[in-house]
Write a protein that holds these residues in place. Structure first.
Motif, mmCIF file in Angstrom:
data_model
loop_
_atom_site.group_PDB
_atom_site.id
_atom_site.type_symbol
_atom_site.label_atom_id
_atom_site.label_comp_id
_atom_site.label_asym_id
_atom_site.label_seq_id
_atom_site.Cartn_x
_atom_site.Cartn_y
_atom_site.Cartn_z
ATOM 1 N N GLN A 1 -82.540 80.998 6.044
ATOM 2 C CA GLN A 1 -81.969 81.839 7.917
ATOM 3 C C GLN A 1 -80.624 81.104 8.018
ATOM 4 O OE1 GLN A 1 -84.695 83.471 9.437
ATOM 5 N NE2 GLN A 1 -85.558 83.303 7.644
ATOM 6 N N LYS B 1 -81.578 70.619 11.566
ATOM 7 C CA LYS B 1 -81.479 69.799 12.397
ATOM 8 C C LYS B 1 -81.818 70.185 13.765
ATOM 9 C CE LYS B 1 -78.978 66.555 9.510
ATOM 10 N NZ LYS B 1 -77.887 65.432 9.637
ATOM 11 N N SER C 1 -85.493 73.327 7.737
ATOM 12 C CA SER C 1 -85.260 72.801 8.212
ATOM 13 C C SER C 1 -84.276 72.204 8.741
ATOM 14 C CB SER C 1 -86.217 70.657 8.031
ATOM 15 O OG SER C 1 -85.018 70.361 6.928
ATOM 16 N N GLU D 1 -84.123 71.707 15.568
ATOM 17 C CA GLU D 1 -85.081 73.226 15.421
ATOM 18 C C GLU D 1 -86.169 73.495 14.171
ATOM 19 O OE1 GLU D 1 -82.583 76.156 14.472
ATOM 20 O OE2 GLU D 1 -80.932 76.178 15.311
ATOM 21 N N LYS D 2 -86.739 74.036 14.463
ATOM 22 C CA LYS D 2 -88.682 74.223 13.971
ATOM 23 C C LYS D 2 -88.654 74.386 12.544
ATOM 24 C CE LYS D 2 -90.668 75.871 17.669
ATOM 25 N NZ LYS D 2 -92.218 77.270 17.477
ATOM 26 N N THR D 3 -88.887 73.440 11.629
ATOM 27 C CA THR D 3 -89.602 74.007 10.595
ATOM 28 C C THR D 3 -89.933 75.516 10.113
ATOM 29 O OG1 THR D 3 -89.275 71.218 9.722
ATOM 30 C CG2 THR D 3 -90.256 72.594 8.443
ATOM 31 N N LEU D 4 -88.873 76.168 9.238
ATOM 32 C CA LEU D 4 -89.408 77.321 9.057
ATOM 33 C C LEU D 4 -89.988 77.183 7.711
ATOM 34 C CD1 LEU D 4 -86.071 79.142 10.050
ATOM 35 C CD2 LEU D 4 -88.073 78.915 11.390
ATOM 36 N N LEU E 1 -89.928 75.226 2.517
ATOM 37 C CA LEU E 1 -90.089 75.259 3.903
ATOM 38 C C LEU E 1 -88.463 74.831 4.304
ATOM 39 C CD1 LEU E 1 -93.212 72.326 4.837
ATOM 40 C CD2 LEU E 1 -93.114 75.037 5.266
#
Length: 412
Positions: free
Chosen positions: A304, A368, A366, A370-373, A364
């Motif tokens: 992302q 800092k 991650s 923010e959510k884990t995608l 996954l």
């Protein structure tokens, strides 16, 4: 009083003279003993050390065929008088007799010092050899080549020193081969260092040194990648194989330089799938009831956000009837869509549970704060849960117990 004094002086003088005479006699006798020797009147039948090597047909000194190169082990003559026996066939080597023999005339050889000794056993030189290096002789079936290199790190200058040593048993597409090697320090895939080209050889010897500048903080996040190419007559490059070597599990110091070898692997030339691919190995030990997963690497991930703050890791879960039994995670690799892990996980799984168990591997991302995608997932298991390559991988694992089965899988 005068006669008494004269008598006493006379007796004292006599005693002093006798004492001096006895002392002189004892000293003379001791000195003569040191210079004299006892003449040997007869020789004895004994095993001469030189005869031991010359007469190999003597049944008392003949060793077994498997130990024909053994070296005799002897004891000195001063320990004679005991019934020493041959340790290999339990037969007495030498008869009990006078342990001395008359020295032979002529030039003195090194074997004369062994005269009168008993052979009590043998020393097998094969037991004291260093273990043979089989890295250049033992090649598994389907091997496409093997690469040797060494790595060390200079803390003060923050330099990674890579020595490319050699490659053996290359399998080129043509009869002749002119190989060279490209070396990458991942995640940087845009720059590389290249060796010289070796002409017409399947076993090139490089002996070249390369330097990468990398900080000590980022060192354990980096991975060395060796690509071995062949140059044909039209100057086209053909990839013969690659070696991936993560640095995170290595102790790299100035004084810790060791030679490492790895077998070449074929690169996956197929384009990545829509969400990327992941490579891992499966193994099941039916005796211990242990399921082992080795997460190797991923490629073509759709991050992302691509920066050094982005961490990508893999979560491995053992499931039974779609219920998570246990989960384990790899370390996060920063800033690359092609992370390399090489981490091993083991799960306890009884053989009777394999028909209802499955493995889920989720990639996954991650960031800092923010959510884990979730970037992608793959499930391998029995027919109840999977089809295609995932089912084939699971069945091959069961059919080859205790053997690591490695495959690529597309994430979905």
């Amino acid at each position: 009083e005068q006669p008494v004094a004269v008598a006493g002086a006379t007796i004292g003088g006599i005693l002093l003279f006798v004492l001096i005479g006895m002392t002189a006699y004892l000293l003379w006798k001791k000195f003569c003993c040191l210079l004299s020797y006892e003449k040997l009147t007869s020789s004895v039948k004994t095993t001469n050390a030189s005869a031991f090597f010359q007469d190999q047909t003597n049944p008392e000194t003949q060793l077994k065929s498997t130990r024909s190169r053994s070296v005799p082990f002897i004891i000195p003559p001063k320990l004679h008088g005991r019934d020493w026996i041959n340790l290999t066939n339990e037969e007495q080597v030498q008869e009990d007799s006078d342990p001395y023999m008359i020295p032979q005339s002529g030039p003195r050889s090194s074997f004369h010092s062994l005269a009168g000794a008993y052979v009590v056993g043998t020393i097998n030189p094969e037991l004291y050899k260093f273990p043979e290096d089989k890295s250049e002789t033992d090649f598994p079936d389907g091997n496409i080549g093997r690469l040797w290199f060494s790595v060390e790190y200079e803390q003060e200058s923050e330099r990674l020193l890579v020595s490319l040593i050699k490659v053996r048993k290359l399998q080129p597409p043509a009869d002749t081969c002119s190989p060279f090697v490209k070396i990458y320090l991942l995640p940087d895939e845009r720059s590389y260092l290249q060796s010289k080209t070796k002409r017409k050889t399947l076993n090139p010897q490089f002996d070249e040194n390369f330097v990468f500048q990398v900080s000590s903080k980022m060192l354990l996040q980096r991975t060395l990648k060796f690509l071995v190419y062949h140059v044909d007559k039209q100057k086209k490059h053909h990839l013969l194989g690659q070696v991936i070597f993560p640095l995170k599990n290595e102790v790299l110091t100035d004084d810790n330089k060791r030679v490492i070898w790895r077998d070449l692997e074929k690169e996956n030339l197929e384009p990545p799938s829509e969400y990327g691919d992941i490579q891992f190995s499966l193994s099941y030990n039916d005796y211990l009831g242990r399921l082992t997963v080795v997460v190797l690497r991923a490629r073509g991930l759709k991050l992302q956000e691509e920066n050094h703050a982005v961490g990508v890791y893999v979560k491995v879960s053992l499931m039974n009837h779609n219920k998570i039994i246990k989960s384990k995670k790899t370390a996060a690799v920063l800033g690359t869509p092609n992370p390399v892990y090489n981490e091993t996980f083991s799960f306890k799984a009884d053989q009777t549970e394999l028909d209802t168990a499955s493995l889920s591997l989720s990639v996954l991302q991650s960031i800092k704060g923010e959510k884990t995608l979730l970037l992608g997932r793959v499930i391998v298991g029995p027919f109840m849960y999977t089809r295609g390559k995932e089912l084939e991988h699971w069945n091959e694992m069961i059919s080859k117990p205790k053997e690591l089965v490695k495959r690529w899988h597309a994430l979905c």
